[in-house]
Design an enzyme around this catalytic site. Sequence first.
Site, mmCIF file in Angstrom:
data_model
loop_
_atom_site.group_PDB
_atom_site.id
_atom_site.type_symbol
_atom_site.label_atom_id
_atom_site.label_comp_id
_atom_site.label_asym_id
_atom_site.label_seq_id
_atom_site.Cartn_x
_atom_site.Cartn_y
_atom_site.Cartn_z
ATOM 1 N N LYS A 22 0.836 -1.214 0.000
ATOM 2 C CA LYS A 22 0.000 0.000 0.000
ATOM 3 C C LYS A 22 0.865 1.256 0.000
ATOM 4 C CE LYS A 22 -1.876 1.844 3.959
ATOM 5 N NZ LYS A 22 -1.628 3.287 4.032
ATOM 6 N N ASN A 23 1.882 1.267 0.865
ATOM 7 C CA ASN A 23 2.665 2.492 1.003
ATOM 8 C C ASN A 23 3.619 2.741 -0.165
ATOM 9 O OD1 ASN A 23 1.277 2.958 3.312
ATOM 10 N ND2 ASN A 23 2.951 2.495 4.724
ATOM 11 N N CYS A 116 -5.684 8.189 9.042
ATOM 12 C CA CYS A 116 -5.828 7.662 10.393
ATOM 13 C C CYS A 116 -5.460 8.720 11.419
ATOM 14 C CB CYS A 116 -4.904 6.461 10.578
ATOM 15 S SG CYS A 116 -5.428 5.008 9.682
ATOM 16 N N ARG A 121 -0.254 14.967 12.992
ATOM 17 C CA ARG A 121 0.265 14.580 11.680
ATOM 18 C C ARG A 121 0.386 15.814 10.806
ATOM 19 N NH1 ARG A 121 -1.717 8.766 9.584
ATOM 20 N NH2 ARG A 121 0.330 8.790 8.650
ATOM 21 N N ASP A 305 3.948 0.797 12.041
ATOM 22 C CA ASP A 305 2.724 0.170 11.521
ATOM 23 C C ASP A 305 2.534 -1.261 12.039
ATOM 24 O OD1 ASP A 305 2.183 2.473 10.195
ATOM 25 O OD2 ASP A 305 2.334 1.655 8.177
ATOM 26 N N ARG A 397 -8.721 -0.380 3.927
ATOM 27 C CA ARG A 397 -7.772 0.620 3.430
ATOM 28 C C ARG A 397 -6.410 -0.014 3.168
ATOM 29 N NH1 ARG A 397 -6.638 5.231 7.074
ATOM 30 N NH2 ARG A 397 -5.263 5.473 5.310
#
Length: 420
Positions: A22-23, A116, A121, A305, A397
């Site tokens: 995903k990243n 999230c 952030r 994560d 997600r």
Amino acid sequence: MRTLVVQGGRPLRGELHIHGAKNSILPILSACILSSERNVITRCPKLSDVTAAMEILDAIGCRGERLGEAVVVDASSASRWSIPHHLMGKMRASVTFLGALLGRFGHGEMTYPGGCTLGKRPIDYHIAALKTLGVTLEEEGENLKFAWHHRRGGEVFLPFPSVGATENVLMAAVTANDETVIRNAAREPEVADLCKFLCAMGAEISGIGTNTLYIRGGKTLHGTTYCVIPDRMETATYLAMTAACGGRIRLRDTDPNLLRPVLDTLRGAGCQITLGEKEITLTQSGRLSAPRCIITAAYPGFPTDAQAPMVAALLRAQGECTVEETVFSQRFDHVTQLRKFGGNIRLEKNSATILGVEKLSPAHVRATDLRGGAGVLIAALQAMGESRVDCSELLARGYADLLGQLRRLGVEAYETLTQE
Ligand code: UD1
């Protein structure tokens, strides 16, 4: 709202294919704007964050389509550099469109990104770094209007090796008129993957995988076909899940080199792990032995994560473990949910101390964020009986085909949809 219902308390056994990261795919989809030719990205996971990125590409005027495991992005008709607020709000990674928009158009307009809730952030490192390259910012209420008139390169120093800030600077810098150096750059494998994709498009970047990246700008980028790396967080999650529940799991199409600290922690906790070039097999029976402490850190440290899945996996471990979170200021929202299963966790500022209990009880809980949701699911699978996890759409997600993967491990699971 979706609710994931699982029957827990049984060991897991099975074999899973690991999807693309995903990243990696999210910044790579942004980078597609940098060329006016067609890019084909293979091994693209089916995730709601990918759908959100495709919606942003559509809003910019690109044509994107999915063909099985691949996505094709044709950015020849890209004509807008403003991202609508409702799309910015869907995920944090939407901010990596900024560097790509500046690279393509010399302009980018957006609001602050969503995603999230992991505490603070901000995007101040992104903004300061881009300003070093001569980017200007006008704030009009919630709207951020960036412009890059002279396409200057420069020397950027990041106060923290931020993944997103490194990616934004990279995507602008490949189109600068001269050279850029990024010092204290993020070394995450997904940043290296973006660099390799940009090089495949014709960019010149050296120092890939290190904390100093050198970018020679001024190249015209062309289209390419690229395959993203395996998802190390999907890998870590299924490993932690099997370590927690016991059983045997074989993960195919992954890369053991990308998650050494997680493998070392699981081995230290008593799991048997064997590695192949692209696969990992984990076997575990009985309770884990709690490691003394785990400290999250930027790559190559223990990934933030994987923190929530690991905290959940240690709920029934023998002994006490302190997990210190050093990357995000507030990443323990899942703890309140984990306590509902009977987990014994003490929270103090940025650390959680888990004192293992013999057994967990089923509970009705909620996913607090993507990785926190994975943690809650891991707790549910250890508790004998039926547990319900509300807001399970958050898991979509970042975990492709979650129900399918769980069923392949022998878990009885289904999802229900409730109107809010
Ligand atoms: C990325 C990953 C996310 C992962 C994180 C850390 C994606 C889509 N997301 O997020 O899964 O958890 O890296 O490995 O790739 N910071 C600032 N100012 C900034 C930018 C960051 O203070 O301008 C701080 C953040 O608040 C945080 C730390 O730096 O405390 C790390 O953030 P960063 O590496 O930027 O994370 P993301 O790129 O958002």
